[in-house]
Design an enzyme around this catalytic site. Structure first.
Site, short mmCIF file in Angstrom:
data_model
loop_
_atom_site.label_atom_id
_atom_site.label_comp_id
_atom_site.label_asym_id
_atom_site.label_seq_id
_atom_site.Cartn_x
_atom_site.Cartn_y
_atom_site.Cartn_z
N CYS A 177 57.19 128.29 27.32
CA CYS A 177 56.08 129.03 26.71
C CYS A 177 56.51 129.82 25.49
O CYS A 177 56.44 131.05 25.48
CB CYS A 177 55.49 129.97 27.74
SG CYS A 177 55.21 129.12 29.27
N GLY A 190 86.81 126.70 14.43
CA GLY A 190 85.91 126.70 13.28
C GLY A 190 85.68 125.38 12.60
O GLY A 190 84.77 125.27 11.77
N TYR A 213 69.56 128.76 15.82
CA TYR A 213 70.16 128.65 14.48
C TYR A 213 69.39 127.70 13.57
O TYR A 213 69.87 127.36 12.50
CB TYR A 213 71.60 128.12 14.56
CG TYR A 213 72.46 128.71 15.63
CD1 TYR A 213 72.88 130.04 15.55
CD2 TYR A 213 72.89 127.94 16.71
CE1 TYR A 213 73.69 130.57 16.54
CE2 TYR A 213 73.71 128.48 17.69
CZ TYR A 213 74.10 129.79 17.60
OH TYR A 213 74.92 130.33 18.56
#
Ligand code: LLP
Length: 400
Positions: free
Chosen positions: A326, A224, A301
């Site tokens: 695309c 983390g 994100y």
């Protein structure tokens, strides 16, 4: 770094990793925990290139794996089974069975159902499964909702009361051996206070269990640790460690660490080239030869990655840096001030060593790009560029 020479030899796009940087970050992290026994279990989901893993094995790293495929990667590069742990909310029966046969250090359980299944698999194999339980401490990691995992509304781990119940059950089972506890509250954390908060909550559980004669050996604090993508202030490693160490008074445990991004993100650059400068009535676009299938973080994100054109001399102006897929979501940056480029100019997309290649795909039948590494000033190829034939091989086997 002479990117032009690399382009001449390997063509773009490619990933380039600095293995020396990974080594130094590994040692830095290990060092701040030296007051206690600790073991780094590198979270290979961030980057599972075999050469990179091999380099980490030499540093005595362990591995946090989330599929049996990842466990096999670790074994393939010579990691000892007792340095491998297996996490994940959806392990299959077959994966549990294989993990037991490989005799890895422990399996991180994420639900009561999984514990009962593992117990039955261990019974069938006449083995005792070493387990750890992933506790969801219900603290807010204050990161992107897609990578926040430590709240009760998330699918991960079990709440503390259920964990206690599960440990009591496991301690009595002939086929389960509780050896550790685990938590991981989210990724890209710039403030480590929530990790400390979680550590105190989970350490309290350990003391309660100890009083009941259930003594756990591993206190796994997950990963983390955030890094700076856009000039953010990175957490201080010393403070990170001190907060965790402070939670462990009275406990004799080995601290498990599962860094992914912290070790590898900064080491990696996605090196690509400009295909076209394109101006519509509204906007300037820089179209490059890499795309969202190579690095999906911006699309998924809205993540920021610094972009540098080391050789372009044109006047800077705002532009979107996009790939050729695309989808309008296929972008690396929006509204970024970058020099006007020429076709072929090198473009560096920085901090791409974590969750870059591992999240890449073959969307639009684009072969995955090659990976290079630099170690002691020597550049080597650590994964070849895929070929069209690689992409269709398994389908071709099925043609009539
Ligand atoms: N341990 C567990 C149980 C995890 O789920 C993760 C990451 C880690 C360790 C490593 O976390 P790190 O140190 O890298 O923060 N794809 C996203 C990140 C997903 C993280 C998933 N779990 C991204 O590109 O930002």
């Amino acid at each position: 770094m002479d990117y032009l020479k690399l382009k001449e030899e390997f063509k773009t796009p490619f990933y380039l990793y600095d293995f020396d940087l990974i080594k130094s970050r590994f040692l830095e992290l290990k060092d701040v925990f030296k007051a206690r026994k600790s073991q780094i279990f590198y979270a290979m989901k961030a980057n599972s290139n075999l050469s990179l893993l091999q380099m980490l094995v030499r540093l005595d790293s362990g591995f946090d794996c989330v599929s049996i495929g990842e466990v096999r990667r670790a074994l393939r590069v010579g990691a000892k089974p007792y340095k491998i742990i297996f996490s994940g909310v959806g392990k299959s029966e077959d994966e549990l069975e294989q993990a037991l046969k490989f005799d890895i250090l422990y399996i991180n359980l994420e639900s009561e159902e999984e514990m009962l299944l593992l117990e039955s698999v261990a019974k069938k194999l006449k083995l005792k499964a070493r387990i750890s339980i992933r506790v969801n401490p219900n603290v807010d990691a204050k990161t992107h909702p897609y990578i926040s995992t430590g709240l009760n509304e998330n699918k991960f781990g079990v709440e503390i009361d259920l964990a206690r119940k599960m440990y009591l059950y496991a301690a009595k089972s002939a086929f389960l051996e509780p050896v550790g506890v685990h938590f991981h509250i989210g990724s890209q954390l710039l403030d480590v206070a929530p990790i400390h908060e979680a550590a105190f909550i989970v350490a309290k559980l350990l003391r309660e269990l100890k009083a009941l004669k259930i003594e756990l050996k591993f206190f796994d604090v997950g990963g983390g640790l955030g890094i700076s993508y856009e000039g953010e202030k990175e957490p201080c490693l010393y403070d990170y460690a001190q907060g965790i160490l402070a939670s462990l008074t009275g406990l004799d445990v080995t601290i498990g660490l599962e860094p992914g991004r912290f070790l590898v993100a900064k080491s990696g650059t996605l090196v690509c080239s400009v295909l076209y400068e394109k101006n519509t009535l509204k906007k300037r676009f820089m179209v490059v030869d890499a795309a969202m299938n190579d690095l999906i973080r911006p699309s998924l994100y809205n993540a920021y990655h610094e972009i540098v054109l080391p050789y372009a001399k044109g006047e800077p102006s705002l532009c979107d840096v996009v790939g050729g897929i695309c989808e309008s979501g296929d972008f690396f940056a929006k509204g970024r001030k970058l020099p006007k480029s020429e076709r072929g100019d090198i473009v560096l997309i920085k901090e791409a060593g974590a969750y870059g290649f591992t999240m890449s795909s073959n969307y639009n039948t684009r072969p995955r790009i090659c990976e290079l590494a630099i170690e002691n000033s020597v550049v080597k190829m650590v994964r070849k560029r895929e070929k069209f034939e690689d992409l269709i091989a398994l389908e071709e086997e099925c043609l009539d």
